[in-house]
Each structure stands twice: as structure tokens, then as C-alpha cells.
Design a protein around this motif. Sequence first.
Motif, PDB file in Angstrom:
ATOM      1  N   GLU A  31       0.802  -1.217   0.000  1.00  0.00           N
ATOM      2  CA  GLU A  31       0.000   0.000   0.000  1.00  0.00           C
ATOM      3  C   GLU A  31       0.840   1.274   0.000  1.00  0.00           C
ATOM      4  O   GLU A  31       0.290   2.368   0.084  1.00  0.00           O
ATOM      5  CB  GLU A  31      -0.933  -0.004   1.210  1.00  0.00           C
ATOM      6  CG  GLU A  31      -1.984  -1.101   1.155  1.00  0.00           C
ATOM      7  CD  GLU A  31      -2.934  -1.050   2.329  1.00  0.00           C
ATOM      8  OE1 GLU A  31      -4.081  -0.584   2.157  1.00  0.00           O
ATOM      9  OE2 GLU A  31      -2.529  -1.472   3.443  1.00  0.00           O
ATOM     10  N   SER A  32       2.142   1.156  -0.091  1.00  0.00           N
ATOM     11  CA  SER A  32       2.989   2.340  -0.115  1.00  0.00           C
ATOM     12  C   SER A  32       2.817   3.091  -1.428  1.00  0.00           C
ATOM     13  O   SER A  32       2.489   2.504  -2.459  1.00  0.00           O
ATOM     14  CB  SER A  32       4.456   1.949   0.070  1.00  0.00           C
ATOM     15  OG  SER A  32       4.894   1.142  -1.010  1.00  0.00           O
ATOM     16  N   THR A  33       3.063   4.417  -1.375  1.00  0.00           N
ATOM     17  CA  THR A  33       2.876   5.262  -2.553  1.00  0.00           C
ATOM     18  C   THR A  33       4.064   6.179  -2.817  1.00  0.00           C
ATOM     19  O   THR A  33       3.951   7.132  -3.574  1.00  0.00           O
ATOM     20  CB  THR A  33       1.609   6.139  -2.396  1.00  0.00           C
ATOM     21  OG1 THR A  33       1.748   6.940  -1.211  1.00  0.00           O
ATOM     22  CG2 THR A  33       0.361   5.279  -2.294  1.00  0.00           C
ATOM     23  N   GLY A  34       5.202   5.899  -2.203  1.00  0.00           N
ATOM     24  CA  GLY A  34       6.367   6.769  -2.371  1.00  0.00           C
ATOM     25  C   GLY A  34       7.138   6.483  -3.633  1.00  0.00           C
ATOM     26  O   GLY A  34       6.703   5.735  -4.519  1.00  0.00           O
ATOM     27  N   ASP A  35       8.315   7.103  -3.724  1.00  0.00           N
ATOM     28  CA  ASP A  35       9.167   6.903  -4.888  1.00  0.00           C
ATOM     29  C   ASP A  35       9.521   5.423  -5.042  1.00  0.00           C
ATOM     30  O   ASP A  35       9.802   4.739  -4.059  1.00  0.00           O
ATOM     31  CB  ASP A  35      10.465   7.703  -4.736  1.00  0.00           C
ATOM     32  CG  ASP A  35      10.234   9.209  -4.773  1.00  0.00           C
ATOM     33  OD1 ASP A  35       9.110   9.616  -5.134  1.00  0.00           O
ATOM     34  OD2 ASP A  35      11.171   9.960  -4.440  1.00  0.00           O
ATOM     35  N   LEU A  36       9.494   4.971  -6.275  1.00  0.00           N
ATOM     36  CA  LEU A  36       9.819   3.573  -6.546  1.00  0.00           C
ATOM     37  C   LEU A  36      10.376   3.468  -7.958  1.00  0.00           C
ATOM     38  O   LEU A  36       9.729   3.890  -8.919  1.00  0.00           O
ATOM     39  CB  LEU A  36       8.573   2.685  -6.403  1.00  0.00           C
ATOM     40  CG  LEU A  36       8.786   1.174  -6.578  1.00  0.00           C
ATOM     41  CD1 LEU A  36       9.713   0.628  -5.498  1.00  0.00           C
ATOM     42  CD2 LEU A  36       7.441   0.442  -6.555  1.00  0.00           C
ATOM     43  N   ALA A  37      11.555   2.897  -8.065  1.00  0.00           N
ATOM     44  CA  ALA A  37      12.198   2.761  -9.371  1.00  0.00           C
ATOM     45  C   ALA A  37      11.502   1.702 -10.219  1.00  0.00           C
ATOM     46  O   ALA A  37      10.902   0.763  -9.686  1.00  0.00           O
ATOM     47  CB  ALA A  37      13.667   2.390  -9.186  1.00  0.00           C
ATOM     48  N   PRO A  38      11.582   1.835 -11.513  1.00  0.00           N
ATOM     49  CA  PRO A  38      10.982   0.827 -12.393  1.00  0.00           C
ATOM     50  C   PRO A  38      11.679  -0.520 -12.251  1.00  0.00           C
ATOM     51  O   PRO A  38      12.894  -0.588 -12.049  1.00  0.00           O
ATOM     52  CB  PRO A  38      11.189   1.401 -13.797  1.00  0.00           C
ATOM     53  CG  PRO A  38      11.521   2.827 -13.600  1.00  0.00           C
ATOM     54  CD  PRO A  38      12.181   2.941 -12.277  1.00  0.00           C
TER      55      PRO A  38
END
Length: 546
Positions: free
Chosen positions: A187-194
Motif C-alpha cells: 500500500e505504499s505510494t512513495g518513490d519507486l524505481a521501475p
Amino acid sequence: MKNKKILFIGLVATTIASLSSCSSDYLETSPTESISTGQAVGTTTNAYKALNGIAKTMSTQQYAWSQGCAGEDRIISIYENYPSQDYLYNYYAAGWGPIMNIQYNTRNNTSYTAYPWYYYYTIIGQANSIIANIDNATGPENEKAFDKASALTFRAYAYEKLLHYYCPRWKESNNGATEAFPLRLDESTGDLAPSKMSEVYQQIYKDCEDAIALFNSSDFDRSSKEIWIANVNVAHAVYARAALTREDYQTALTQAKLAREGYPLMSNAELHSGFCKPTSEWIFGSYGDATENLWYWSYGTQYSCNGYYANNTACGAGALNKELYDQIPDNDARKAMFLTDDKFPEFDIHDPENVDQSYAFVQGDDMWDAVYSYIANFYANSGASSMDAPYQAGYFYLGGQLKFYVFDTPGVGYLPFIRSSEMVLIEAEANYFLGNANDAQAALVELNKTSGRNPDYSCDKTGDELWTEIMNYRTLELWGEGFGYSDFKRWGRKIERKTLAQGGNAHAAIAITIEPSASASWVWTVPQYESDYNGAYSTGDKEMNN
């Protein structure tokens, strides 16, 4: 860009919490700002409602976007049918040419680039909320298992679709080493690399495998009417689709066979019943009822032969490419659903008095009467005869369809997402690439002869001829159901549309050749909405143009 993300989170929470299963309140929404997702999935009953919430997202207007952005309706029409080889909507061709000709996909600041990303990540977010909270829910363990399995399947479905639009063909991905998109699993919505494409496929496989195990451990299932809820057959089907796109043909073959268990191919009577109510072979589809009317943004309103547009305007309802239907025998039950010129041999379609040479619609009283007579006879003897009659506006396009109907105005009807026919065609394609020509031929015979679609059908083709046969029948069988763009992209097959003068029936604005290497090899670019919000992407321009 931050407020777009807030909207995304709000939509997830609202849909998770507020949707009930079936009947008149199936897609009802209500304010839920004070309810956490944990509370919303606090019981297995609510979790099942949340699954219905995902189904709502797939079949309702997302108001943050332009008109017509209504889940799978939009994906099927704008992202699959319009840019395809064999679905022609000539009335709109001049205005929609850039979309139909695959010329918008490299622009990162348009709503067209952003919508599939937003839509499928919304489904992923909803599914993640169920997956994260269902183990702590109150209720029978078998219902927990089903709810979690269904959510995993929805998530896999969404990721598999994202691969079609935002990633290159598998054969051009360096065995999956190419960058895909962020793989959000909680459920996290922070920065995330492809993640890499290989990692996305690996997760889809895992989600489907976990879902299948949970489904099989539970004696709970959706009701037979609830085709909008993912069950074990849907999990096998999504697995088969992903494996086919990844060119993992043995897995695709195995999963396709499992996916269609219990969903026999429909009869010709069902085939001609309007494609707006589930038949024996509908594995997965949308909810459709007058109590949940999408009005003018439903698929049926614009793209059914008796919907509002076809019965009140000059738009028509979509037409089959002449170059394809010329290759199909005249006695085919599917060909009967299209206004093909073989049905009117006394008329010269290249004569402007019979057919408008730009838009390919029928004109002149004699040919008009002949076409109207055919439509009236087909309609009277079809399973759709209890619904409103088609094409009351009197505009008939060469190749025009009698496949999709609606059973209430202006566009009420169910819409298929996965059918067992598709699984048979996956078997044919997988067997072909596995070198099993006899089995590929047998799959085509099952689809065409055994089903009754063409009792005279036989297949002894091999090599390139067999491959062409598989592609042609897949395109014909699934026409208008949202495969045209993705199939040609996956096959690395160029699109060649021709005008009437050139031997086709496309408007001149879209009568072009589109090579597989054109327009970034048909890959939609990462939308600016994502790159602006997610710090793992570089920042782009700040404006978005519709």
C-alpha cells in the motif's frame, strides 16, 4: 502533480470501502473519508465487496479524466480497436487519425499517454489493499482464501495489460532486461524505481500461481452469474496471456487449457445473440445492467449496432477490414455478422452510386434496400431479435458489424474481457511455435468446425500458411473485443490499411502503413504524471495537454 496522487489514493480507499456485490446497489458509492482500508477489508464480506469495487473501476467513468474514460471500455476502443489493422471507424477517421495511426504514444504530456497508466495502477492499488489486509479479516478461512486469490488475479491482470502499452515486445527486451515500470506490491505510494520486464513477468506468474493455489484450497467461488469477479479460470487465463506475450509457449499452452475448463465454446445461436449478455464461454467480463448505466460513455452506446450512435447518427458501429473478410469463407457464422460485399454481388462497391468512396458507407436506394433487407433478416433470425433493431439511423458501412448489441438504451450491456475462444487460439499459437503443427491445426478445427462456426472447415496448412491462418482467425474471432493493437505489436506485424480504390475499405486518413519499428516500436512513453511525482524518474515538463 501531487494532487493527482492524492486523487489516486482517494479513489482506492473510496472504491474499496463502499461497493457491494450485486443487485441494484452493486456499484453504489458513498463518502468514506473516515474509513481506513483496514476497516474496509475487516471482514470477508466487505472484502468481497471490495472485489466488486475493482470491477466498478473497470466499468465506470473516472471523472478525473476526459469524457469516455470508463475503464476497459476506453482501453478496448481507443487503445486497441482504433489503432488496429482490422477495426475501422471511418466516420471519425479524419479527427482521430493520430490515435488510429499510432502517433500519440511518444508524447508524455497527453491524457492519452497517462490514462492506461492511471487506470491500471488504480486497479493494482485496490488489489494491494485487499491483499495487505485480508489475512486479518474476520470470516471463514475459505472466503479469505478466495478474496485474496481474486485480488491477486486482478493485480496480475492489470500488470499484464500495462506490459502491452508501456513495454517493448519480448523479443526486443534483451530477454526481459529492459526497464518496465514500478512494481507496487503493497500500500505504499512513495518513490519507486521501475522494475525490469523480466521481474514484472515473474511477479505476474507468481501472483497467478499463488492465486490458483488459494482458489483450489477454497471451496468458495463466485456465483455463475458474477463474471466480473476473478476466479480460478481467470487466473489461468491471465497466466496464459502473460506467458504468450513472454513467448513462453509451453506455459501458455498449459494454462490456456486449464483456463477454459467448464467454459465450452458457444453455439452459433449464442454467437448471434448480441455479445451483450454472458454466454457459455465468457470467463471474465464487465457487469452490465440498466441499474448501472454508463449512458453515453458505455461501449455499447458508441460501438454497438443498435446503440445510441448507430441508431441516431451517421457514425455507424465499427466495420471489419475488407482485406481480412475477403479471406474468410462466405459460410462462416462470424462473417454473417458483417455487411460484407459478397452478400451483395449484384452491386459494384467501386461505383460511387453504391458506396461512398471516402467513408465506405452504402448509398443509393437499390443497394441501401438490399443491405437493409439483409440486416432485417439477420436480426429477425438472431438471438438479438428481442432487443432494439440495429442501424435505425440508416447509415450502413461496408464491413459494418452486427456483432455487438445493447439490451437497453442508450448502451446497456455486459462486455467480455476473456472468452474460452481466446484460450483455444492461444493453444493454436503456442502449439505452432512449439512445432506442434498437428495440434495447432486441431485447435483451429475445434474453434471453427467443431463449434459449428464453419461446419466445412478443415486445416492442413503448415509453415507460414498455418501461421497466417492462426492470425486471421484470432483477429476475426476476437474482433472488437480489444486485441487488435496488442496482437499486431506482439507479432511484430505491420499495419496496412487501404482505401476502397486500393482494395480495402479504410478512410484515406488512416489508409497508411505502420511499420513495427515506427513510433518507438509502438511503446507508450512513461506519462509525465508519473515522472513528476515519482522521484525515481527524471522530471519532465510541468504541463499536460489533452
